[in-house]
Design an enzyme around this catalytic site. Structure first.
Site, mmCIF file in Angstrom:
data_model
loop_
_atom_site.group_PDB
_atom_site.id
_atom_site.type_symbol
_atom_site.label_atom_id
_atom_site.label_comp_id
_atom_site.label_asym_id
_atom_site.label_seq_id
_atom_site.Cartn_x
_atom_site.Cartn_y
_atom_site.Cartn_z
ATOM 1 N N ARG A 282 49.480 53.448 37.080
ATOM 2 C CA ARG A 282 49.633 53.914 38.428
ATOM 3 C C ARG A 282 49.911 54.598 39.261
ATOM 4 O O ARG A 282 49.748 55.644 39.863
ATOM 5 C CB ARG A 282 50.081 51.933 39.009
ATOM 6 N N ARG A 317 40.537 46.279 45.295
ATOM 7 C CA ARG A 317 42.355 45.423 46.198
ATOM 8 C C ARG A 317 42.326 45.357 46.759
ATOM 9 O O ARG A 317 42.621 44.246 47.385
ATOM 10 C CB ARG A 317 43.154 46.840 46.056
ATOM 11 N N CYS A 346 27.761 40.448 51.052
ATOM 12 C CA CYS A 346 27.892 38.761 51.749
ATOM 13 C C CYS A 346 28.805 38.400 51.551
ATOM 14 O O CYS A 346 28.760 37.001 51.078
ATOM 15 C CB CYS A 346 26.255 38.680 51.630
#
Length: 421
Positions: A282, A317, A346
Protein backbone atom coordinates in the site's frame (compact mmCIF):
# COMPACT_ATOMS: atom_id res chain seq x y z
CA UNK A 1 3.11 16.03 -13.10
CA UNK A 2 4.22 13.79 -10.24
CA UNK A 3 2.93 13.86 -6.72
CA UNK A 4 4.61 16.23 -4.29
CA UNK A 5 5.89 13.75 -1.72
CA UNK A 6 6.68 16.54 0.73
CA UNK A 7 3.03 17.59 1.19
CA UNK A 8 2.52 14.99 3.86
CA UNK A 9 -0.77 16.10 5.34
CA UNK A 10 -2.53 17.70 2.38
CA UNK A 11 -4.82 16.18 -0.21
CA UNK A 12 -3.41 17.78 -3.31
CA UNK A 13 -4.56 16.66 -6.74
CA UNK A 14 -1.97 13.99 -7.58
CA UNK A 15 -1.98 14.55 -11.35
CA UNK A 16 -2.02 17.62 -13.54
CA UNK A 17 -5.65 18.61 -14.24
CA UNK A 18 -5.07 19.29 -17.94
CA UNK A 19 -3.35 15.94 -18.35
CA UNK A 20 -6.33 14.12 -16.83
CA UNK A 21 -8.80 16.02 -19.00
CA UNK A 22 -6.77 15.23 -22.11
CA UNK A 23 -6.63 11.53 -21.18
CA UNK A 24 -10.42 11.38 -20.77
CA UNK A 25 -10.74 12.52 -24.40
CA UNK A 26 -8.84 9.39 -25.50
CA UNK A 27 -9.74 6.79 -22.83
CA UNK A 28 -13.33 6.43 -21.62
CA UNK A 29 -13.90 6.70 -17.90
CA UNK A 30 -13.63 5.05 -15.48
CA UNK A 31 -9.92 4.21 -15.52
CA UNK A 32 -7.01 3.90 -13.12
CA UNK A 33 -3.86 5.93 -13.62
CA UNK A 34 -0.50 5.51 -11.82
CA UNK A 35 2.56 7.76 -11.57
CA UNK A 36 5.82 5.96 -12.39
CA UNK A 37 8.13 8.72 -11.14
CA UNK A 38 6.40 8.94 -7.76
CA UNK A 39 6.43 5.15 -7.34
CA UNK A 40 10.15 5.00 -8.10
CA UNK A 41 10.81 7.86 -5.67
CA UNK A 42 8.98 6.01 -2.92
CA UNK A 43 10.85 2.77 -3.63
CA UNK A 44 14.18 4.57 -3.35
CA UNK A 45 13.14 6.30 -0.14
CA UNK A 46 12.20 2.95 1.40
CA UNK A 47 15.55 1.40 0.47
CA UNK A 48 17.53 4.39 1.70
CA UNK A 49 15.75 4.38 5.06
CA UNK A 50 17.14 0.90 5.80
CA UNK A 51 20.54 1.16 4.14
CA UNK A 52 22.13 0.70 7.58
CA UNK A 53 21.16 -3.00 7.72
CA UNK A 54 24.46 -4.92 8.11
CA UNK A 55 23.46 -7.84 5.86
CA UNK A 56 21.07 -5.98 3.59
CA UNK A 57 17.45 -4.91 3.27
CA UNK A 58 14.66 -5.59 0.80
CA UNK A 59 10.97 -4.77 0.58
CA UNK A 60 9.01 -7.54 -1.14
CA UNK A 61 6.16 -5.64 -2.79
CA UNK A 62 2.79 -7.21 -1.94
CA UNK A 63 1.66 -8.19 -5.43
CA UNK A 64 -1.98 -8.35 -4.29
CA UNK A 65 -1.91 -4.56 -3.85
CA UNK A 66 -1.39 -3.82 -7.55
CA UNK A 67 -0.95 -6.96 -9.66
CA UNK A 68 0.14 -5.41 -12.93
CA UNK A 69 3.41 -6.63 -14.51
CA UNK A 70 4.36 -3.13 -15.64
CA UNK A 71 4.24 -1.92 -12.02
CA UNK A 72 6.12 -5.02 -10.80
CA UNK A 73 8.77 -4.50 -13.46
CA UNK A 74 9.32 -0.92 -12.27
CA UNK A 75 9.66 -2.04 -8.66
CA UNK A 76 11.93 -4.93 -9.59
CA UNK A 77 14.22 -2.48 -11.37
CA UNK A 78 14.33 -0.45 -8.14
CA UNK A 79 15.55 -3.50 -6.22
CA UNK A 80 12.31 -4.68 -4.68
CA UNK A 81 11.23 -8.29 -4.48
CA UNK A 82 7.71 -9.70 -4.67
CA UNK A 83 5.44 -10.99 -1.92
CA UNK A 84 3.09 -13.55 -3.49
CA UNK A 85 0.13 -15.48 -2.11
CA UNK A 86 -1.38 -17.28 -5.11
CA UNK A 87 -0.50 -19.07 -8.34
CA UNK A 88 -1.35 -16.04 -10.48
CA UNK A 89 0.91 -13.80 -8.38
CA UNK A 90 3.76 -16.32 -8.70
CA UNK A 91 3.32 -16.32 -12.47
CA UNK A 92 3.32 -12.50 -12.56
CA UNK A 93 6.51 -12.41 -10.53
CA UNK A 94 8.12 -14.96 -12.83
CA UNK A 95 7.10 -12.93 -15.89
CA UNK A 96 9.05 -9.87 -14.74
CA UNK A 97 12.07 -11.89 -13.58
CA UNK A 98 11.53 -11.65 -9.82
CA UNK A 99 12.51 -15.16 -8.77
CA UNK A 100 14.85 -16.90 -6.33
CA UNK A 101 15.09 -15.33 -2.90
CA UNK A 102 13.60 -12.10 -4.29
CA UNK A 103 10.29 -13.98 -4.32
CA UNK A 104 8.59 -14.48 -0.96
CA UNK A 105 5.63 -16.88 -1.05
CA UNK A 106 3.44 -16.20 1.98
CA UNK A 107 0.03 -17.81 1.52
CA UNK A 108 -2.56 -19.51 3.70
CA UNK A 109 -4.71 -22.60 3.15
CA UNK A 110 -2.27 -23.33 0.35
CA UNK A 111 -2.85 -25.85 -2.49
CA UNK A 112 0.10 -28.18 -3.09
CA UNK A 113 0.47 -26.98 -6.69
CA UNK A 114 1.29 -23.48 -5.47
CA UNK A 115 4.03 -24.75 -3.17
CA UNK A 116 5.44 -26.67 -6.13
CA UNK A 117 5.45 -23.54 -8.31
CA UNK A 118 7.14 -21.46 -5.60
CA UNK A 119 9.82 -24.15 -5.21
CA UNK A 120 10.27 -24.30 -9.00
CA UNK A 121 10.97 -20.55 -9.00
CA UNK A 122 13.42 -20.85 -6.12
CA UNK A 123 11.24 -18.64 -3.95
CA UNK A 124 11.26 -18.46 -0.18
CA UNK A 125 8.24 -20.25 1.29
CA UNK A 126 6.75 -18.69 4.42
CA UNK A 127 4.49 -21.27 6.08
CA UNK A 128 1.23 -20.15 7.64
CA UNK A 129 0.57 -23.40 9.50
CA UNK A 130 2.68 -26.14 11.06
CA UNK A 131 0.72 -28.88 9.25
CA UNK A 132 2.01 -27.60 5.90
CA UNK A 133 5.42 -28.99 6.85
CA UNK A 134 4.11 -32.46 6.02
CA UNK A 135 2.82 -31.22 2.66
CA UNK A 136 6.29 -29.96 1.82
CA UNK A 137 7.90 -33.18 3.02
CA UNK A 138 5.74 -35.07 0.50
CA UNK A 139 6.81 -32.96 -2.48
CA UNK A 140 10.38 -32.22 -1.38
CA UNK A 141 11.52 -30.01 1.48
CA UNK A 142 13.15 -26.76 0.28
CA UNK A 143 16.53 -25.64 1.61
CA UNK A 144 15.04 -22.37 2.95
CA UNK A 145 11.90 -21.96 5.04
CA UNK A 146 10.18 -19.27 7.08
CA UNK A 147 7.24 -19.35 9.49
CA UNK A 148 4.54 -16.77 10.19
CA UNK A 149 3.93 -15.94 13.84
CA UNK A 150 0.49 -15.14 15.24
CA UNK A 151 0.94 -13.64 18.72
CA UNK A 152 -2.71 -14.10 19.69
CA UNK A 153 -3.74 -12.02 22.73
CA UNK A 154 -0.10 -11.06 23.34
CA UNK A 155 -0.42 -8.39 20.63
CA UNK A 156 -3.22 -5.93 19.96
CA UNK A 157 -4.46 -5.86 16.36
CA UNK A 158 -5.86 -2.87 14.50
CA UNK A 159 -9.19 -2.01 12.90
CA UNK A 160 -8.39 -3.46 9.48
CA UNK A 161 -6.80 -6.80 10.28
CA UNK A 162 -8.63 -7.45 13.57
CA UNK A 163 -7.51 -9.20 16.75
CA UNK A 164 -4.62 -11.63 16.14
CA UNK A 165 -6.33 -14.35 18.21
CA UNK A 166 -9.32 -14.18 15.83
CA UNK A 167 -7.22 -14.16 12.66
CA UNK A 168 -6.78 -17.29 10.56
CA UNK A 169 -3.10 -16.56 9.96
CA UNK A 170 0.08 -17.91 11.48
CA UNK A 171 1.43 -20.23 14.17
CA UNK A 172 1.25 -19.94 17.94
CA UNK A 173 4.44 -19.34 19.93
CA UNK A 174 4.63 -23.00 20.95
CA UNK A 175 4.05 -24.13 17.35
CA UNK A 176 6.84 -21.85 16.15
CA UNK A 177 9.41 -23.62 18.33
CA UNK A 178 8.18 -27.05 17.26
CA UNK A 179 8.05 -26.07 13.56
CA UNK A 180 11.69 -24.99 13.51
CA UNK A 181 12.75 -28.19 15.26
CA UNK A 182 10.86 -30.30 12.72
CA UNK A 183 12.16 -28.36 9.74
CA UNK A 184 15.74 -28.65 10.98
CA UNK A 185 15.30 -32.40 11.48
CA UNK A 186 13.84 -32.74 7.96
CA UNK A 187 16.76 -31.07 6.24
CA UNK A 188 16.00 -27.34 6.01
CA UNK A 189 19.27 -25.41 6.09
CA UNK A 190 18.26 -21.74 6.07
CA UNK A 191 15.55 -20.13 8.19
CA UNK A 192 13.52 -16.95 8.39
CA UNK A 193 10.90 -15.57 10.74
CA UNK A 194 7.86 -13.44 9.87
CA UNK A 195 4.77 -11.76 11.27
CA UNK A 196 1.97 -9.56 9.94
CA UNK A 197 -0.38 -8.15 12.56
CA UNK A 198 -1.65 -4.84 11.17
CA UNK A 199 -2.95 -3.29 7.99
CA UNK A 200 -2.96 0.40 7.04
CA UNK A 201 -1.42 1.38 10.39
CA UNK A 202 -0.21 4.99 10.83
CA UNK A 203 1.34 4.73 14.31
CA UNK A 204 5.14 4.38 14.21
CA UNK A 205 5.18 2.93 17.73
CA UNK A 206 2.97 0.05 16.62
CA UNK A 207 5.65 -1.13 14.19
CA UNK A 208 8.38 -0.78 16.80
CA UNK A 209 6.36 -2.82 19.29
CA UNK A 210 5.92 -5.48 16.60
CA UNK A 211 9.66 -5.44 15.85
CA UNK A 212 10.48 -5.80 19.54
CA UNK A 213 8.09 -8.76 19.75
CA UNK A 214 9.65 -10.47 16.74
CA UNK A 215 13.25 -9.90 17.87
CA UNK A 216 12.30 -11.38 21.23
CA UNK A 217 10.78 -14.41 19.53
CA UNK A 218 13.82 -14.79 17.28
CA UNK A 219 16.01 -15.02 20.38
CA UNK A 220 13.73 -17.65 21.95
CA UNK A 221 13.46 -19.68 18.73
CA UNK A 222 17.25 -19.73 18.32
CA UNK A 223 17.76 -20.80 21.92
CA UNK A 224 15.09 -23.51 22.06
CA UNK A 225 15.21 -24.98 18.54
CA UNK A 226 18.88 -24.65 17.71
CA UNK A 227 18.33 -22.87 14.38
CA UNK A 228 20.05 -19.69 13.25
CA UNK A 229 17.58 -17.18 11.81
CA UNK A 230 19.00 -15.78 8.58
CA UNK A 231 16.29 -13.21 7.77
CA UNK A 232 13.53 -11.45 9.63
CA UNK A 233 10.40 -10.22 7.80
CA UNK A 234 8.41 -7.56 9.64
CA UNK A 235 5.47 -7.93 7.24
CA UNK A 236 3.58 -5.02 5.75
CA UNK A 237 0.83 -2.82 7.09
CA UNK A 238 2.44 0.61 6.79
CA UNK A 239 -0.51 2.86 6.11
CA UNK A 240 -1.07 5.95 3.98
CA UNK A 241 -2.86 9.25 4.72
CA UNK A 242 -6.26 8.64 3.10
CA UNK A 243 -7.95 11.51 4.96
CA UNK A 244 -6.99 15.19 4.85
CA UNK A 245 -4.91 15.87 7.93
CA UNK A 246 -3.63 12.31 8.26
CA UNK A 247 0.14 12.21 8.67
CA UNK A 248 2.37 10.24 6.35
CA UNK A 249 4.10 7.43 8.27
CA UNK A 250 7.69 8.40 8.98
CA UNK A 251 9.69 5.54 7.43
CA UNK A 252 12.90 6.95 8.80
CA UNK A 253 11.49 6.88 12.35
CA UNK A 254 10.49 3.22 11.90
CA UNK A 255 13.96 2.46 10.55
CA UNK A 256 15.75 4.25 13.40
CA UNK A 257 13.63 2.44 15.97
CA UNK A 258 14.30 -0.96 14.39
CA UNK A 259 18.01 -0.15 14.14
CA UNK A 260 18.09 0.48 17.89
CA UNK A 261 16.33 -2.82 18.59
CA UNK A 262 18.63 -4.61 16.12
CA UNK A 263 21.62 -3.34 18.07
CA UNK A 264 20.15 -4.41 21.41
CA UNK A 265 19.00 -7.87 20.35
CA UNK A 266 21.49 -8.82 17.64
CA UNK A 267 24.69 -6.78 17.56
CA UNK A 268 25.18 -7.04 21.31
CA UNK A 269 24.54 -10.79 21.36
CA UNK A 270 25.88 -14.00 19.87
CA UNK A 271 22.98 -14.20 17.39
CA UNK A 272 23.67 -14.20 13.67
CA UNK A 273 22.77 -10.78 12.19
CA UNK A 274 19.64 -11.34 10.04
CA UNK A 275 18.74 -9.71 6.74
CA UNK A 276 15.89 -7.19 7.17
CA UNK A 277 12.77 -7.67 5.03
CA UNK A 278 9.36 -6.04 4.67
CA UNK A 279 6.39 -6.89 2.43
CA UNK A 280 4.66 -3.53 2.05
CA UNK A 281 2.40 -2.80 -0.91
CA UNK A 282 0.00 0.00 0.00
CA UNK A 283 2.65 2.55 1.00
CA UNK A 284 4.62 1.88 -2.21
CA UNK A 285 1.87 2.47 -4.79
CA UNK A 286 -1.29 3.53 -2.91
CA UNK A 287 -0.95 7.33 -2.99
CA UNK A 288 0.38 7.27 -6.53
CA UNK A 289 -2.68 5.96 -8.30
CA UNK A 290 -6.20 7.34 -8.78
CA UNK A 291 -9.54 6.19 -10.14
CA UNK A 292 -10.84 8.73 -12.65
CA UNK A 293 -14.59 8.70 -13.22
CA UNK A 294 -17.37 10.91 -14.53
CA UNK A 295 -20.68 12.12 -13.08
CA UNK A 296 -23.53 10.71 -15.18
CA UNK A 297 -26.60 11.19 -13.00
CA UNK A 298 -28.06 13.18 -10.12
CA UNK A 299 -30.95 12.27 -7.86
CA UNK A 300 -32.85 14.36 -5.33
CA UNK A 301 -34.97 12.39 -2.83
CA UNK A 302 -34.36 12.09 0.91
CA UNK A 303 -30.71 12.74 0.22
CA UNK A 304 -28.65 14.29 -2.57
CA UNK A 305 -27.05 11.66 -4.82
CA UNK A 306 -24.46 11.90 -7.56
CA UNK A 307 -24.18 8.84 -9.79
CA UNK A 308 -20.83 8.17 -11.43
CA UNK A 309 -19.75 5.72 -14.13
CA UNK A 310 -17.53 3.81 -11.69
CA UNK A 311 -19.02 1.51 -9.08
CA UNK A 312 -18.06 -0.70 -6.16
CA UNK A 313 -16.94 -3.34 -8.66
CA UNK A 314 -14.17 -0.92 -9.64
CA UNK A 315 -13.17 0.12 -6.10
CA UNK A 316 -14.43 -2.13 -3.34
CA UNK A 317 -12.87 -0.54 -0.26
CA UNK A 318 -15.51 2.12 0.61
CA UNK A 319 -18.43 -0.28 0.25
CA UNK A 320 -16.66 -3.24 1.81
CA UNK A 321 -15.56 -1.63 5.06
CA UNK A 322 -16.38 2.05 4.93
CA UNK A 323 -12.88 3.11 3.87
CA UNK A 324 -12.38 6.80 3.13
CA UNK A 325 -11.08 7.92 -0.26
CA UNK A 326 -10.75 11.63 -0.93
CA UNK A 327 -12.59 12.96 -3.98
CA UNK A 328 -11.61 15.92 -6.15
CA UNK A 329 -14.03 17.43 -8.68
CA UNK A 330 -11.86 18.73 -11.51
CA UNK A 331 -12.00 22.49 -11.91
CA UNK A 332 -14.09 23.05 -8.77
CA UNK A 333 -13.00 23.77 -5.21
CA UNK A 334 -15.74 25.69 -3.40
CA UNK A 335 -17.83 23.38 -1.20
CA UNK A 336 -21.48 23.39 -2.25
CA UNK A 337 -23.44 20.65 -0.44
CA UNK A 338 -23.31 17.15 1.00
CA UNK A 339 -23.64 14.30 -1.47
CA UNK A 340 -23.68 10.55 -1.48
CA UNK A 341 -21.46 9.60 -4.43
CA UNK A 342 -22.75 6.28 -5.76
CA UNK A 343 -22.31 3.70 -8.48
CA UNK A 344 -24.88 1.65 -10.39
CA UNK A 345 -24.67 -1.76 -8.69
CA UNK A 346 -27.87 -3.26 -7.31
CA UNK A 347 -26.43 -2.98 -3.80
CA UNK A 348 -27.03 -0.10 -1.41
CA UNK A 349 -23.45 -0.16 -0.14
CA UNK A 350 -22.25 0.83 -3.63
CA UNK A 351 -21.14 4.23 -2.34
CA UNK A 352 -17.81 6.01 -2.64
CA UNK A 353 -18.77 8.75 -0.20
CA UNK A 354 -21.65 9.35 2.20
CA UNK A 355 -22.74 12.87 3.18
CA UNK A 356 -19.47 14.20 1.73
CA UNK A 357 -19.10 17.98 1.43
CA UNK A 358 -18.19 18.60 -2.22
CA UNK A 359 -18.40 21.33 -4.86
CA UNK A 360 -21.55 21.50 -6.99
CA UNK A 361 -21.42 18.47 -9.28
CA UNK A 362 -23.10 18.41 -12.67
CA UNK A 363 -23.42 15.68 -15.26
CA UNK A 364 -20.19 15.38 -17.21
CA UNK A 365 -17.94 16.56 -14.38
CA UNK A 366 -14.78 14.50 -13.88
CA UNK A 367 -14.17 13.17 -10.39
CA UNK A 368 -10.78 11.90 -9.19
CA UNK A 369 -10.82 9.34 -6.38
CA UNK A 370 -7.51 9.56 -4.55
CA UNK A 371 -5.16 6.94 -3.08
CA UNK A 372 -6.39 4.08 -5.24
CA UNK A 373 -2.99 2.80 -6.35
CA UNK A 374 -3.20 -0.20 -4.02
CA UNK A 375 -6.12 -2.53 -3.34
CA UNK A 376 -8.12 -0.67 -5.98
CA UNK A 377 -8.27 -2.29 -9.43
CA UNK A 378 -6.80 -5.38 -7.76
CA UNK A 379 -10.00 -5.98 -5.78
CA UNK A 380 -12.31 -5.48 -8.77
CA UNK A 381 -15.06 -7.94 -9.59
CA UNK A 382 -17.80 -8.59 -12.16
CA UNK A 383 -21.02 -8.62 -10.14
CA UNK A 384 -23.98 -7.29 -12.16
CA UNK A 385 -21.91 -7.97 -15.26
CA UNK A 386 -19.72 -4.94 -14.61
CA UNK A 387 -16.57 -4.77 -16.71
CA UNK A 388 -13.35 -3.84 -14.96
CA UNK A 389 -11.62 -0.61 -16.01
CA UNK A 390 -8.38 0.09 -17.86
CA UNK A 391 -5.10 0.90 -16.12
CA UNK A 392 -2.83 3.68 -17.37
CA UNK A 393 0.72 4.67 -16.48
CA UNK A 394 2.14 8.19 -16.51
CA UNK A 395 5.76 7.54 -17.47
CA UNK A 396 8.80 9.48 -16.37
CA UNK A 397 8.82 11.00 -19.86
CA UNK A 398 5.43 12.62 -19.20
CA UNK A 399 3.60 10.32 -21.62
CA UNK A 400 0.59 8.23 -20.66
CA UNK A 401 0.22 4.66 -21.92
CA UNK A 402 -2.33 1.95 -21.38
CA UNK A 403 -0.94 -0.96 -19.33
CA UNK A 404 -4.20 -2.89 -19.10
CA UNK A 405 -7.18 -2.41 -21.39
CA UNK A 406 -10.75 -2.18 -20.16
CA UNK A 407 -12.61 -5.48 -20.12
CA UNK A 408 -15.27 -6.07 -22.77
CA UNK A 409 -18.29 -8.37 -23.04
CA UNK A 410 -16.22 -10.97 -24.87
CA UNK A 411 -13.97 -11.19 -21.80
CA UNK A 412 -16.97 -11.50 -19.51
CA UNK A 413 -18.52 -14.36 -21.50
CA UNK A 414 -15.22 -16.10 -22.35
CA UNK A 415 -15.60 -18.95 -19.84
CA UNK A 416 -19.18 -19.82 -20.79
CA UNK A 417 -20.01 -22.68 -23.15
CA UNK A 418 -23.58 -21.52 -23.90
CA UNK A 419 -24.27 -21.37 -27.68
CA UNK A 420 -24.47 -17.85 -29.07
CA UNK A 421 -22.25 -16.21 -26.45
Amino acid sequence: MSLNLEKTGEKVLPFDEKLLRDVTLEIPTPFYIYDEKAIRTMARRFAKAFDWAPRGFRNHFAVKACPNPYILEILGAEGMGADCSSMAELVLSEAVGIVGDRLFFSSNNTPIAEFEKAIELGGVINLDDITHLRDLKRIGMPDTLSFRYNPGPAKKGNAFIGKPEEAKYGLTREQMIEAYRMALEWGVKRFGIHTMVASNELDVDYFLETADMLFNLLYEVSEKSGVAIDFINFGGGIGIPYRPGDKTVNLEAISNGIKKLYTEYIVNSVLKPPIILFECGRVVTGPYGCLVTRAIHEKHIYKEYIGIDACMADLMRPGMYGAYHHITVLGKTEVHKNYDVVGSLCENNDKFAIDRSLPKIERGDILVIHDAGAHGRAMGFNYNGKLRPAELLLGQDGKVREIRRKENLKDYFATLTFPGL
